[in-house]
Design a protein around this motif. Structure first.
Motif, PDB file in Angstrom:
ATOM      1  N   LYS A 267     -35.233 -18.181  47.538  1.00 40.81           N
ATOM      2  CA  LYS A 267     -35.579 -17.358  46.380  1.00 40.81           C
ATOM      3  C   LYS A 267     -36.779 -16.458  46.635  1.00 40.81           C
ATOM      4  O   LYS A 267     -36.948 -15.440  45.949  1.00 40.81           O
ATOM      5  CB  LYS A 267     -35.839 -18.253  45.166  1.00 40.81           C
ATOM      6  N   TRP A 271     -34.678 -10.168  50.641  1.00 38.46           N
ATOM      7  CA  TRP A 271     -33.316  -9.901  51.101  1.00 38.46           C
ATOM      8  C   TRP A 271     -33.041  -8.412  51.291  1.00 38.46           C
ATOM      9  O   TRP A 271     -32.201  -8.036  52.113  1.00 38.46           O
ATOM     10  CB  TRP A 271     -32.316 -10.489  50.109  1.00 38.46           C
ATOM     11  N   ARG A 272     -33.726  -7.567  50.569  1.00 38.26           N
ATOM     12  CA  ARG A 272     -33.490  -6.123  50.681  1.00 38.26           C
ATOM     13  C   ARG A 272     -34.151  -5.518  51.906  1.00 38.26           C
ATOM     14  O   ARG A 272     -33.787  -4.419  52.335  1.00 38.26           O
ATOM     15  CB  ARG A 272     -33.990  -5.408  49.418  1.00 38.26           C
ATOM     16  N   PHE A 293     -27.448 -17.049  42.546  1.00 40.73           N
ATOM     17  CA  PHE A 293     -28.554 -16.284  43.126  1.00 40.73           C
ATOM     18  C   PHE A 293     -28.109 -15.585  44.400  1.00 40.73           C
ATOM     19  O   PHE A 293     -28.378 -14.386  44.592  1.00 40.73           O
ATOM     20  CB  PHE A 293     -29.740 -17.204  43.406  1.00 40.73           C
ATOM     21  N   MET A 294     -27.440 -16.313  45.285  1.00 40.07           N
ATOM     22  CA  MET A 294     -27.028 -15.719  46.559  1.00 40.07           C
ATOM     23  C   MET A 294     -25.964 -14.642  46.343  1.00 40.07           C
ATOM     24  O   MET A 294     -25.954 -13.626  47.053  1.00 40.07           O
ATOM     25  CB  MET A 294     -26.511 -16.804  47.502  1.00 40.07           C
ATOM     26  N   GLU A 295     -25.091 -14.832  45.382  1.00 40.78           N
ATOM     27  CA  GLU A 295     -24.106 -13.790  45.075  1.00 40.78           C
ATOM     28  C   GLU A 295     -24.796 -12.527  44.585  1.00 40.78           C
ATOM     29  O   GLU A 295     -24.373 -11.407  44.904  1.00 40.78           O
ATOM     30  CB  GLU A 295     -23.103 -14.310  44.054  1.00 40.78           C
ATOM     31  N   ASP A 296     -25.873 -12.701  43.822  1.00 36.76           N
ATOM     32  CA  ASP A 296     -26.634 -11.538  43.350  1.00 36.76           C
ATOM     33  C   ASP A 296     -27.307 -10.802  44.518  1.00 36.76           C
ATOM     34  O   ASP A 296     -27.571  -9.595  44.418  1.00 36.76           O
ATOM     35  CB  ASP A 296     -27.704 -11.968  42.340  1.00 36.76           C
ATOM     36  N   GLN A 297     -27.568 -11.512  45.605  1.00 35.38           N
ATOM     37  CA  GLN A 297     -28.178 -10.884  46.778  1.00 35.38           C
ATOM     38  C   GLN A 297     -27.131 -10.251  47.696  1.00 35.38           C
ATOM     39  O   GLN A 297     -27.474  -9.658  48.724  1.00 35.38           O
ATOM     40  CB  GLN A 297     -28.984 -11.913  47.590  1.00 35.38           C
ATOM     41  N   GLY A 298     -25.848 -10.388  47.320  1.00 29.52           N
ATOM     42  CA  GLY A 298     -24.783  -9.775  48.112  1.00 29.52           C
ATOM     43  C   GLY A 298     -24.122 -10.704  49.103  1.00 29.52           C
ATOM     44  O   GLY A 298     -23.671 -10.269  50.166  1.00 29.52           O
ATOM     45  N   TYR A 299     -24.022 -12.012  48.751  1.00 26.81           N
ATOM     46  CA  TYR A 299     -23.451 -13.000  49.659  1.00 26.81           C
ATOM     47  C   TYR A 299     -22.221 -13.672  49.062  1.00 26.81           C
ATOM     48  O   TYR A 299     -22.085 -13.817  47.846  1.00 26.81           O
ATOM     49  CB  TYR A 299     -24.497 -14.060  50.035  1.00 26.81           C
ATOM     50  N   ARG A 317     -22.941 -12.712  54.303  1.00 26.17           N
ATOM     51  CA  ARG A 317     -23.166 -11.399  53.690  1.00 26.17           C
ATOM     52  C   ARG A 317     -21.832 -10.720  53.404  1.00 26.17           C
ATOM     53  O   ARG A 317     -20.941 -10.680  54.256  1.00 26.17           O
ATOM     54  CB  ARG A 317     -24.019 -10.541  54.624  1.00 26.17           C
TER      55      ARG A 317
END
Length: 342
Positions: A267, A271-272, A293-299, A317
Motif C-alpha cells: 500500500k 506504483w505509478r 487495492f491491487m486491481e486499482d493499481q492495474g493488476y 500487471r
C-alpha cells in the motif's frame, strides 16, 4: 547536520561496510592469523570513530524524520545497507534432506507460474524480501541461476543473512527489513529458532521470524511451541529506497514473505513511478481488500479461481497479462488438492 558532516559520515559508513564484507569473506583458517587480527582491530576502531563522530547521527534519518524517497535516505541505503553480488562460485547445500524440503510446499506452487511467465526472459530483475538463507524455499534462485537475472535479497535475521553471504548469491543483498510505510523505521525482529532436540528441518522455523507486534496466521502456533525466540533491533526502509539506491525502475518479479508486513509494503509503494510486473505476496486469505487495492493499481489476480495455497496471492500487471499471458495454465495439482479438501 551539515552537508560536510553528512558526507563524512557516508564515507566512513561505506568504509566500515567494505571492511565487514572483507571479514565475512575470510576463510575459517584465517581467523587466528595475525593479519586478520590487525584488520579486525582497525575495523573496530574505525567503527568506534564512526559512531562517535560529532553531530553525525545517521539514526535521525532512519527513525522516520525523512521519507524513503529523500536523496539522503537513499544515500544511506546505498552506502550502508547494500552488499554487492558475489563473484565467487555458488556455495549451495548438498544435504539431501535440505534439498528435498527446500523445494516443497509453497515453492512448488509459485515455481509453476514463474516458469510459465519468465522461461524465455533473460536478464530480468527480482526482489525477494524474506529471503531466509538465500536457498531454502527461494523463489528467486532459479531466475538467477538459469536465466541470469540480477536482483535484491532482503533478510533482517542476522544468522540467516550470514548464510546468504556464504552461499555467494549473484544478487544484491541487505541485512535489513522493508518498512510498511513510506518512511524508514526501526523495529524489533523476533528470530524464531528451532530447539536442538527437534529432528526436522530448522529453516521452516526460521521462516516464521517476524516483526514484534504483527499478527500471524494460527498455522504458526505449532512452530512457536517447538521453537525458541530471540529479539534484536533492525532498520527498515521503504522498498522504493532500495530500488532508487540501485537505480532500478522496473522489477520483473517481487516476492514478499515477510510475515505480516506485506500489506503495508504494497500500500505504500509508488506504483505509478516504478514498474512491477509480477507480485507474489503471502496475505491472509480473508484480506480480499488487497485484491481491490491491487486491481486499482492495474493488476490482475492470477490465482483467483484456485483455492489459495499457503495464502499466496499472485498479481500480474494488466498490460503484461492481457498482451502476453492470457493462455497461462493454472496449476492442476493444486486444483486437485483443493477439490479433495473441499
Amino acid at each position: 547536520m551539515s552537508d560536510v558532516r553528512f558526507n563524512m559520515w557516508l564515507f566512513m559508513s561505506s568504509t566500515w561496510r567494505k571492511l565487514k564484507e572483507t571479514l565475512v569473506a575470510r576463510s575459517a583458517s584465517d581467523m587466528f592469523k595475525g593479519t586478520f587480527k590487525v584488520t579486525f582491530t582497525l575495523a573496530f576502531l574505525l567503527f568506534i570513530l564512526q559512531m562517535t563522530t560529532t553531530d553525525v547521527n545517521y539514526k535521525d534519518f532512519i527513525r522516520g524524520s525523512l521519507p524513503g524517497s529523500d536523496s539522503r535516505v537513499i544515500e544511506i541505503v546505498r552506502d550502508r545497507y547494500l552488499t554487492p553480488p558475489s563473484s565467487n562460485p555458488y556455495n549451495l547445500s548438498t544435504d539431501q534432506k535440505y534439498l528435498q524440503y527446500s523445494k516443497s510446499v509453497s515453492w512448488k506452487y509459485i515455481d509453476h507460474y514463474l516458469k510459465q511467465f519468465f522461461i524465455n526472459q533473460r536478464k530480468g530483475f527480482f526482489v525477494e524480501a524474506g529471503a531466509l538463507d538465500g536457498e531454502f524455499l527461494s523463489n528467486s534462485l532459479w531466475l538467477e541461476q538459469s536465466l541470469g537475472w540480477s536482483g535484491l535479497l532482503v533478510e533482517p535475521d542476522e544468522e540467516s543473512y550470514l548464510q546468504i553471504l556464504q552461499k555467494h548469491r549473484k544478487a544484491w543483498s541487505s541485512n535489513s527489513c522493508l518498512s510498511p510505510t513510506t518512511f524508514p523505521r526501526e523495529a524489533v525482529h523476533v528470530a524464531v529458532k528451532v530447539k536442538d532436540i527437534y529432528p526436522g528441518v530448522p529453516w521452516y522455523y526460521r521462516g516464521a521470524s517476524h516483526e514484534l507486534g504483527v499478527t500471524l496466521s494460527p498455522r504458526y502456533d505449532g512452530f512457536f511451541e517447538a521453537a525458541e525466540n530471540s529479539y534484536f533491533l533492525v532498520h527498515c526502509f521503504p522498498l522504493e529506497s532500495y530500488l532508487r539506491a540501485l537505480n532500478v525502475t522496473t522489477v520483473d518479479f517481487l516476492s514478499l514473505d515477510i510475515q505480516g508486513s506485506e500489506q503495508g509494503v504494497l500500500k505504500s509503494f509508488p506504483w505509478r513511478d516504478i514498474i512491477v510486473r509480477m507480485v507474489v505476496a503471502e496475505l491472509p486469505a480473508e484480506e480480499k481488500d488487497m485484491v481491490d487495492f491491487m486491481e486499482d493499481q492495474g493488476y490482475f489476480w492470477l490465482n483467483s479461481k484456485e483455492r489459495l495455497y499457503d495464502e499466496e496471492f499472485i498479481f500480474v500487471r494488466n498490460k503484461d497479462f492481457f498482451i502476453h499471458y492470457r493462455d497461462i495454465e493454472p496449476n492442476p495439482g493444486f486444483y486437485q488438492m483443493a477439490a479433495v479438501s473441499a
